[in-house]
Design an enzyme around this catalytic site. Structure first.
Site, short mmCIF file in Angstrom:
data_model
loop_
_atom_site.label_atom_id
_atom_site.label_comp_id
_atom_site.label_asym_id
_atom_site.label_seq_id
_atom_site.Cartn_x
_atom_site.Cartn_y
_atom_site.Cartn_z
N TYR A 1 17.86 29.29 7.78
CA TYR A 1 16.65 29.88 8.38
C TYR A 1 16.72 29.83 9.90
CZ TYR A 1 14.30 29.78 3.83
OH TYR A 1 13.95 29.98 2.53
N LYS B 1 0.85 -1.20 0.00
CA LYS B 1 0.00 0.00 0.00
C LYS B 1 0.88 1.25 0.00
CE LYS B 1 -0.40 -0.29 5.06
NZ LYS B 1 -1.26 -0.79 6.16
C1 LIG Z 1 -0.55 -1.79 6.88
C2 LIG Z 1 -1.11 -3.06 7.36
C3 LIG Z 1 -0.28 -4.17 7.57
C4 LIG Z 1 1.23 -4.08 7.47
O1 LIG Z 1 1.72 -3.50 8.67
P1 LIG Z 1 3.28 -3.33 8.95
O2 LIG Z 1 3.34 -2.81 10.34
O3 LIG Z 1 3.78 -2.34 7.96
O4 LIG Z 1 3.89 -4.66 8.78
C5 LIG Z 1 -0.87 -5.36 7.92
N1 LIG Z 1 -2.21 -5.47 8.07
C6 LIG Z 1 -3.04 -4.42 7.92
C7 LIG Z 1 -4.50 -4.59 8.12
C8 LIG Z 1 -2.53 -3.18 7.56
O5 LIG Z 1 -3.34 -2.13 7.42
#
Ligand SMILES: *Cc1c(COP(=O)(O)O)cnc(C)c1O
Length: 358
Positions: free
Chosen positions: A254, A33
């Protein structure tokens, strides 16, 4: 050309995926994702396509991008669908969907298509974000299982605190999951990265590793022997393109956040917060200058930042400056900036990515 670049090591990605799969002892959905946490979802999915049991994304837009790129592996929508108009597309593109709220249960029950829907039913075992409470979960399981156009369900939950090694909440959530799913048919899916790495008691049919695929240790700076095997995938670097000499008492950048306490040689680097480098990284934040440890000085600008070259007499215009990756680690940089490796990696912008694929 502006010298900022992100090198993505696809062998390291495969190494980390294999570790996730081996630790879990079953199947693993590679979570890609948010453009694979900033690494490029299509390139990462292609690199894993021959071995991944499937992929997981946040929404149908991300899934369709992978399908358009020719990815044929199963793809799970972790949050399910946002509108019922997505259901025909989910079927057409052979996606799997989480069902994570009473509204999604109703929508799926009303689905009249013939092609089977693949549903991952999400139990709220204590995170209280998405998912059905145990009674609603069992009721939904009964109704959905009775539908001929719904494939056998996968039973899923998500941990809120698996990255806290001294916290028992993960085991409590597991107990809740076991009680709520007792006697129910279906494969199970519990583990995110932290659980896969550190909580062997909760491993089961399908892991869902995200962060660990990209080589970031969820427990840093606490030691974990499994996490120590991870290899960073993204390395971000740029170059010095201007050099200044400033006398004692003069500020840099800055807000005059850095003031020279000795005659100081300042290197100006083409990297800023518009690239995803943390704007409020403090003076002294580690960088690598031509492969040697060095320090950031002064506040980070949108397109530039400044480093101390005083102790790097051989460095000058054209010198390479590594911002995160193999060193300093993304988790280390993020912690110093009150952020996380998740946010740092997902926040990469504008910087062109090149892929290393042996
Ligand atoms: C994002 C997500 C994961 C992966 O989590 P990590 O901590 O990056 O391993 C797994 N399950 C769900 C439902 C998620 O939303």
């Amino acid at each position: 050309m502006r010298p900022a670049k992100a090198l993505i090591d696809l062998d390291a990605l495969r190494h980390n995926y294999r570790l996730a799969r081996r630790l879990n002892g079953g199947k693993a959905l590679a979570v890609v994702k948010a453009d694979a946490y900033g690494h490029g979802a299509v390139a990462c999915a292609r690199a894993l396509a021959n071995e991944a049991d499937g992929f997981a994304v946040a929404c149908i837009e991300e899934a369709l991008e992978l399908r358009a790129a020719g990815i044929r592996n199963p793809i799970l929508l972790l949050e399910g669908f946002f509108g019922t108009d997505e259901l025909p597309l989910i079927v057409e593109h052979d996606l799997w969907t989480a069902v994570a709220s009473p509204q999604q249960v109703e929508a799926v029950l009303a689905y009249r298509g013939e092609a089977p829907l693949h549903v991952w039913l999400l139990l709220d075992s204590g995170m209280h974000r998405l998912g059905l409470m145990p009674d609603a979960f069992r009721a939904a399981h009964a109704k959905l299982s009775a539908q001929p156009n719904i494939s056998p369900l996968t039973l899923m939950t998500h941990f809120a605190r698996a990255d806290e090694l001294d916290c028992q909440r993960t085991l409590e959530q597991r107990e809740t999951f076991l009680r709520a799913t007792q006697g129910l048919a279906g494969e199970t899916s519990l583990c995110n990265s932290a659980a896969s790495l550190a909580w062997p008691q909760v491993r089961n049919d399908w892991a869902r590793p995200g962060l660990m695929l990209y080589g970031a240790d969820p427990f840093f700076p606490q030691a974990n022997t499994n996490a120590a095997q991870l290899k960073p995938v993204m390395t971000v670097s740029s170059r010095v393109f201007a050099v200044r000499e400033i006398p004692i008492g003069e500020p840099v950048g800055y807000g005059a956040r850095f003031v020279a306490e000795r005659p100081t040689r300042v290197g100006v680097v083409a990297m800023g917060y518009a690239d995803g480098y943390p704007q409020f990284a403090p003076n002294g934040t580690p960088v690598m200058i031509d492969g040697l440890p060095g320090q950031l000085i002064g506040r980070v600008s949108m397109d530039m930042l400044t480093v101390d070259l005083t102790d790097h007499p051989l460095a000058g215009i054209g010198s390479s400056v590594q911002l995160w990756g193999t060193a300093p680690l993304a988790v280390d940089l993020a912690r110093r900036c009150h952020s996380s490796a998740y946010e740092l990696l997902c926040g990469l912008k504008r910087v062109p990515r090149t892929y290393l694929d042996a």
